[in-house]
Design a protein around this motif. Structure first.
Motif, PDB file in Angstrom:
ATOM      1  N   TYR A   1       0.811  -0.942  -0.073  1.00 38.62           N
ATOM      2  CA  TYR A   1      -0.046  -0.009   0.003  1.00 38.62           C
ATOM      3  C   TYR A   1       0.911   1.103  -0.189  1.00 38.62           C
ATOM      4  CZ  TYR A   1      -3.555   3.489   1.728  1.00 38.62           C
ATOM      5  OH  TYR A   1      -4.267   4.538   1.722  1.00 38.62           O
ATOM      6  N   GLY A   2       1.890   1.367   0.779  1.00 43.42           N
ATOM      7  CA  GLY A   2       2.697   2.446   0.759  1.00 43.42           C
ATOM      8  C   GLY A   2       3.401   2.760  -0.559  1.00 43.42           C
ATOM      9  N   THR A   3       3.768   1.581  -1.128  1.00 47.80           N
ATOM     10  CA  THR A   3       4.702   1.762  -2.639  1.00 47.80           C
ATOM     11  C   THR A   3       3.656   2.307  -3.618  1.00 47.80           C
ATOM     12  OG1 THR A   3       6.107  -0.149  -2.039  1.00 47.80           O
ATOM     13  CG2 THR A   3       5.726   0.715  -4.259  1.00 47.80           C
ATOM     14  N   TRP A   4       2.368   1.678  -3.583  1.00 43.73           N
ATOM     15  CA  TRP A   4       1.314   2.247  -4.487  1.00 43.73           C
ATOM     16  C   TRP A   4       0.806   3.735  -4.168  1.00 43.73           C
ATOM     17  CZ3 TRP A   4      -4.149   2.903  -3.286  1.00 43.73           C
ATOM     18  CH2 TRP A   4      -4.957   2.884  -4.572  1.00 43.73           C
ATOM     19  N   VAL A   5       0.853   4.100  -2.956  1.00 44.22           N
ATOM     20  CA  VAL A   5       0.391   5.526  -2.672  1.00 44.22           C
ATOM     21  C   VAL A   5       1.828   6.490  -3.025  1.00 44.22           C
ATOM     22  CG1 VAL A   5       0.048   7.213  -0.771  1.00 44.22           C
ATOM     23  CG2 VAL A   5      -1.177   4.908  -0.751  1.00 44.22           C
ATOM     24  N   ARG A   6       2.670   5.874  -2.770  1.00 42.48           N
ATOM     25  CA  ARG A   6       3.758   6.929  -3.095  1.00 42.48           C
ATOM     26  C   ARG A   6       3.744   7.000  -4.724  1.00 42.48           C
ATOM     27  NH1 ARG A   6       5.988   4.051   1.421  1.00 42.48           N
ATOM     28  NH2 ARG A   6       7.023   2.736  -0.077  1.00 42.48           N
ATOM     29  N   ALA A   7       3.512   6.175  -5.423  1.00 41.35           N
ATOM     30  CA  ALA A   7       3.420   6.117  -6.904  1.00 41.35           C
ATOM     31  C   ALA A   7       2.243   6.888  -7.446  1.00 41.35           C
ATOM     32  CB  ALA A   7       3.655   4.667  -7.569  1.00 41.35           C
TER      33      ALA A   7
ATOM     34  N   GLY B   1       4.731  -1.283  -9.469  1.00 41.58           N
ATOM     35  CA  GLY B   1       5.020  -2.665  -9.569  1.00 41.58           C
ATOM     36  C   GLY B   1       3.933  -3.408  -9.454  1.00 41.58           C
ATOM     37  N   LEU B   2       2.903  -2.982  -9.097  1.00 40.35           N
ATOM     38  CA  LEU B   2       1.621  -3.669  -8.723  1.00 40.35           C
ATOM     39  C   LEU B   2       1.039  -4.665  -9.814  1.00 40.35           C
ATOM     40  CD1 LEU B   2      -0.607  -4.589  -6.668  1.00 40.35           C
ATOM     41  CD2 LEU B   2      -1.902  -2.516  -7.330  1.00 40.35           C
TER      42      LEU B   2
END
Length: 281
Positions: A206-212, A220-221
């Motif tokens: 979730y953190g990676t997706w929000v930052r993107a 990368g999802l």
């Protein structure tokens, strides 16, 4: 809703010990982390319903876990039932600061996170059936052992719920074609490390997706989902709203997370809602 803080009293069912709420909070709720609270209740109708009702008054990252759900819901208004302490029944409140048109990726993100967390903690292969059913192998057959339901909640929130069959035996399955981690060969599945692994994986993804900015490619999802998806490359039947059906090969996901099906006539159709059946070759 029956609440309990720790469930540390002796329990009669030694094969299904209660979750240790205080230990889980100590491991997961941190000042710099996503999870802001974690409550375990003995029994409730639906963790999604309970959390959604309080969404506007809670910060992002609230986690609600039930030892038993009596009115659990899945996709397409299906029910989800299991004996007490036989699985994970958990909902989380998210308030993603990304464009709303990207929110459709949240159920798929939760599927990737849950599958990778369960695989790591239980040492068992878990794949995904589009959009977010968790599959394990039982006797060489694909069986659904978990599912995810995401629902809008309050003004700016989404409640994401996970139901996972952990210790169910064959005589306890809601339908004969379902599965559980125990039936997949996990001899003594422990729910505490399973829950920790799933929530840590969800926090990371979730953190990676929000930052993107919710971009499924940059985060990368989309690639991670496609690698775990057992539906892609298969012949499928899509049972669509309005009693319409579509058959063909599931070839890809589009930018909105919809399943692209190549039909026999040479065209393609993107499926955003409906039930997917994997057809035998």
């Amino acid at each position: 809703m029956t609440s309990s803080d720790d469930f540390d009293r002796p329990w009669s069912d030694l094969d299904r010990p209660p979750l240790k709420a205080a230990n889980l909070r100590g491991a997961l709720v941190r000042p710099d982390g996503l999870w802001t609270s974690l409550d375990v209740v003995a029994s409730t109708g639906s963790t999604n319903t309970d959390l959604a009702a309080r969404a506007d008054g809670l910060p992002e990252g609230a986690v609600l876990v039930a030892e038993e759900q009596t009115e659990g819901r899945g996709r397409l208004d299906r029910t989800w039932t299991a004996p007490a302490r036989s699985g994970l029944f958990v909902s989380v409140l998210l308030k993603p600061g990304v464009p709303v048109h990207r929110w459709g990726w949240l159920p798929l993100l939760a599927g990737v996170a849950a599958a990778s967390g369960v695989s790591k903690a239980a040492k068992v292969d878990v794949s995904l059936k589009w959009p977010n059913d968790l599959l394990v192998s039982v006797g060489g057959e694909e069986r659904k052992t978990g599912g995810i339901l995401a629902e809008r909640a309050g003004d700016d929130g989404v409640v994401v719920g996970l139901g996972l069959n952990v210790s169910l035996g064959a005589d306890e399955l809601p339908v004969p074609t379902a599965g559980s981690l125990r039936l997949a060969g996990v001899e003594f599945p422990d729910r505490d490390p399973l829950l920790r692994a799933v929530l840590r994986s969800l926090e990371e993804w979730y953190g990676t997706w929000v930052r993107a900015g919710g971009d499924p490619v940059a985060s990368g999802l989309q690639e991670a989902y496609e690698l775990r998806c057992a539906t892609l490359g298969r012949r499928v039947r899509a049972e669509l709203p309005g009693e319409r059906t579509l058959e063909g090969e599931a070839v890809s996901l589009d930018g909105d997370g919809r399943l692209v099906v190549a039909t026999e006539g040479g065209g393609t159709e993107a499926v955003g809602a409906g039930d997917i059946v994997h057809l035998r070759t």
